[in-house]
Design a protein around this motif. Structure first.
Motif, PDB file in Angstrom:
ATOM      1  N   ALA A   1       0.928  -1.280  -0.041  1.00  0.00           N
ATOM      2  CA  ALA A   1       0.095  -0.113   0.082  1.00  0.00           C
ATOM      3  C   ALA A   1       0.694   1.219   0.032  1.00  0.00           C
ATOM      4  N   ILE A   2       2.016   1.151   0.794  1.00  0.00           N
ATOM      5  CA  ILE A   2       3.152   2.285   0.746  1.00  0.00           C
ATOM      6  C   ILE A   2       3.386   2.556  -0.722  1.00  0.00           C
ATOM      7  N   VAL A   3       3.990   1.400  -1.305  1.00  0.00           N
ATOM      8  CA  VAL A   3       4.508   1.538  -2.548  1.00  0.00           C
ATOM      9  C   VAL A   3       3.578   2.246  -3.523  1.00  0.00           C
ATOM     10  N   GLU A   4       2.187   1.536  -3.462  1.00  0.00           N
ATOM     11  CA  GLU A   4       1.244   2.110  -4.162  1.00  0.00           C
ATOM     12  C   GLU A   4       0.951   3.605  -4.259  1.00  0.00           C
ATOM     13  N   ARG A   5       1.054   4.015  -3.143  1.00  0.00           N
ATOM     14  CA  ARG A   5       0.879   5.369  -2.775  1.00  0.00           C
ATOM     15  C   ARG A   5       2.184   6.310  -3.370  1.00  0.00           C
ATOM     16  N   LEU A   6       3.258   5.587  -3.212  1.00  0.00           N
ATOM     17  CA  LEU A   6       4.380   6.460  -3.503  1.00  0.00           C
ATOM     18  C   LEU A   6       4.476   6.394  -5.179  1.00  0.00           C
ATOM     19  N   ALA A   7       3.837   5.485  -5.581  1.00  0.00           N
ATOM     20  CA  ALA A   7       3.830   5.331  -6.990  1.00  0.00           C
ATOM     21  C   ALA A   7       3.234   6.816  -7.550  1.00  0.00           C
ATOM     22  N   ARG A   8       2.556   7.390  -7.020  1.00  0.00           N
ATOM     23  CA  ARG A   8       1.865   8.575  -7.421  1.00  0.00           C
ATOM     24  C   ARG A   8       2.685   9.883  -7.291  1.00  0.00           C
ATOM     25  N   GLY A   9       3.754   9.711  -6.288  1.00  0.00           N
ATOM     26  CA  GLY A   9       4.421  10.708  -6.100  1.00  0.00           C
ATOM     27  C   GLY A   9       4.865  10.862  -4.627  1.00  0.00           C
ATOM     28  N   PRO A  10       5.996  11.639  -4.388  1.00  0.00           N
ATOM     29  CA  PRO A  10       6.477  11.820  -2.802  1.00  0.00           C
ATOM     30  C   PRO A  10       5.375  11.895  -2.016  1.00  0.00           C
ATOM     31  N   ALA A  11       5.625  11.398  -0.646  1.00  0.00           N
ATOM     32  CA  ALA A  11       4.490  11.826   0.451  1.00  0.00           C
ATOM     33  C   ALA A  11       5.460  11.841   1.700  1.00  0.00           C
ATOM     34  N   PRO A  12       4.966  12.899   2.620  1.00  0.00           N
ATOM     35  CA  PRO A  12       5.696  12.933   3.944  1.00  0.00           C
ATOM     36  C   PRO A  12       5.226  11.838   4.817  1.00  0.00           C
ATOM     37  N   ALA A  13       5.916  11.352   5.725  1.00  0.00           N
ATOM     38  CA  ALA A  13       5.626  10.089   6.572  1.00  0.00           C
ATOM     39  C   ALA A  13       4.293  10.403   7.240  1.00  0.00           C
ATOM     40  N   GLY A  14       3.990  11.678   7.785  1.00  0.00           N
ATOM     41  CA  GLY A  14       2.652  11.872   8.235  1.00  0.00           C
ATOM     42  C   GLY A  14       1.514  11.359   7.529  1.00  0.00           C
ATOM     43  N   GLU A  15       1.562  11.495   6.114  1.00  0.00           N
ATOM     44  CA  GLU A  15       0.506  11.162   5.235  1.00  0.00           C
ATOM     45  C   GLU A  15       0.324   9.565   5.163  1.00  0.00           C
ATOM     46  N   LEU A  16       1.564   9.007   5.024  1.00  0.00           N
ATOM     47  CA  LEU A  16       1.834   7.582   5.053  1.00  0.00           C
ATOM     48  C   LEU A  16       1.137   7.012   6.365  1.00  0.00           C
ATOM     49  N   ASP A  17       1.379   7.644   7.522  1.00  0.00           N
ATOM     50  CA  ASP A  17       1.080   7.044   8.636  1.00  0.00           C
ATOM     51  C   ASP A  17      -0.603   7.062   8.708  1.00  0.00           C
ATOM     52  N   ALA A  18      -1.094   8.295   8.249  1.00  0.00           N
ATOM     53  CA  ALA A  18      -2.663   8.243   8.251  1.00  0.00           C
ATOM     54  C   ALA A  18      -3.224   7.317   7.297  1.00  0.00           C
ATOM     55  N   MET A  19      -2.526   6.769   6.266  1.00  0.00           N
ATOM     56  CA  MET A  19      -3.253   5.952   5.385  1.00  0.00           C
ATOM     57  C   MET A  19      -3.341   4.598   5.920  1.00  0.00           C
ATOM     58  N   LEU A  20      -2.638   4.193   6.659  1.00  0.00           N
ATOM     59  CA  LEU A  20      -2.648   2.763   7.105  1.00  0.00           C
ATOM     60  C   LEU A  20      -3.261   2.608   8.631  1.00  0.00           C
TER      61      LEU A  20
ATOM     62  N   ILE B   1      -2.695   1.151  11.378  1.00  0.00           N
ATOM     63  CA  ILE B   1      -1.824   0.581  12.349  1.00  0.00           C
ATOM     64  C   ILE B   1      -1.229   1.831  13.063  1.00  0.00           C
ATOM     65  N   ALA B   2      -0.542   1.503  14.129  1.00  0.00           N
ATOM     66  CA  ALA B   2      -0.050   2.436  14.951  1.00  0.00           C
ATOM     67  C   ALA B   2       1.323   3.108  14.077  1.00  0.00           C
ATOM     68  N   ARG B   3       1.963   4.346  14.765  1.00  0.00           N
ATOM     69  CA  ARG B   3       3.087   4.820  13.696  1.00  0.00           C
ATOM     70  C   ARG B   3       4.145   3.975  14.125  1.00  0.00           C
ATOM     71  N   PRO B   4       4.465   3.389  15.324  1.00  0.00           N
ATOM     72  CA  PRO B   4       5.695   2.446  15.225  1.00  0.00           C
ATOM     73  C   PRO B   4       5.835   1.428  13.985  1.00  0.00           C
ATOM     74  N   GLY B   5       4.569   1.000  14.072  1.00  0.00           N
ATOM     75  CA  GLY B   5       4.502  -0.102  12.817  1.00  0.00           C
ATOM     76  C   GLY B   5       4.551   0.438  11.439  1.00  0.00           C
ATOM     77  N   VAL B   6       3.848   1.656  11.357  1.00  0.00           N
ATOM     78  CA  VAL B   6       4.451   2.164   9.873  1.00  0.00           C
ATOM     79  C   VAL B   6       5.795   2.510   9.713  1.00  0.00           C
ATOM     80  N   SER B   7       6.630   3.049  10.788  1.00  0.00           N
ATOM     81  CA  SER B   7       7.922   3.378  10.869  1.00  0.00           C
ATOM     82  C   SER B   7       8.924   2.038  10.342  1.00  0.00           C
ATOM     83  N   ARG B   8       8.340   1.066  10.958  1.00  0.00           N
ATOM     84  CA  ARG B   8       9.139  -0.484  10.826  1.00  0.00           C
ATOM     85  C   ARG B   8       8.836  -0.424   9.244  1.00  0.00           C
ATOM     86  N   HIS B   9       7.649  -0.660   8.717  1.00  0.00           N
ATOM     87  CA  HIS B   9       7.369  -0.924   7.622  1.00  0.00           C
ATOM     88  C   HIS B   9       8.093   0.056   6.452  1.00  0.00           C
ATOM     89  N   LEU B  10       8.313   1.356   6.893  1.00  0.00           N
ATOM     90  CA  LEU B  10       9.200   2.142   6.092  1.00  0.00           C
ATOM     91  C   LEU B  10      10.482   1.775   6.088  1.00  0.00           C
TER      92      LEU B  10
END
Length: 107
Positions: A15-34, A36-45
């Protein structure tokens, strides 16, 4: 390629890769779209960064992530050999469907 394929095995990372295929995104936007908790998103990134699929840059206080296409191109090159097999099977299916339609019209 192994690291990239492993990273893409997870639906949240895809899902993160699909979002980034549309262009760069700040970490906060990626956090909001998943969902899961922010630490989980950080681990995925981190996994995506370590696999070379994304890169990060600082923009003042924000971290902005962008997609690196090279690992995806490597996977695409690997899949090219299988694509010919799939195409042959899809062509055969198309022929059978067309034949069935002709037979139904003629009866």
């Amino acid at each position: 390629m192994e690291a990239a394929m492993h990273a893409l095995a997870d639906p949240h990372r895809r899902a993160i890769v699909e979002r980034l295929a549309r262009g760069p995104a700040p970490a906060g936007e990626l956090d909001a779209m998943l969902p899961i908790a922010r630490p989980g998103v950080s681990r995925h990134l981190r996994v995506l960064r370590e696999a070379g699929l994304v890169e990060v840059r600082r923009d003042a206080q924000r971290r902005v992530y962008s997609l690196r296409p090279e690992p995806l191109a490597e996977i695409d090159d690997w899949l090219a050999g299988y694509r010919a097999l799939w195409q042959h099977q899809l062509d055969a299916l198309h022929t059978e469907i067309a034949r069935g339609k002709r037979e139904r019209r003629s009866t």
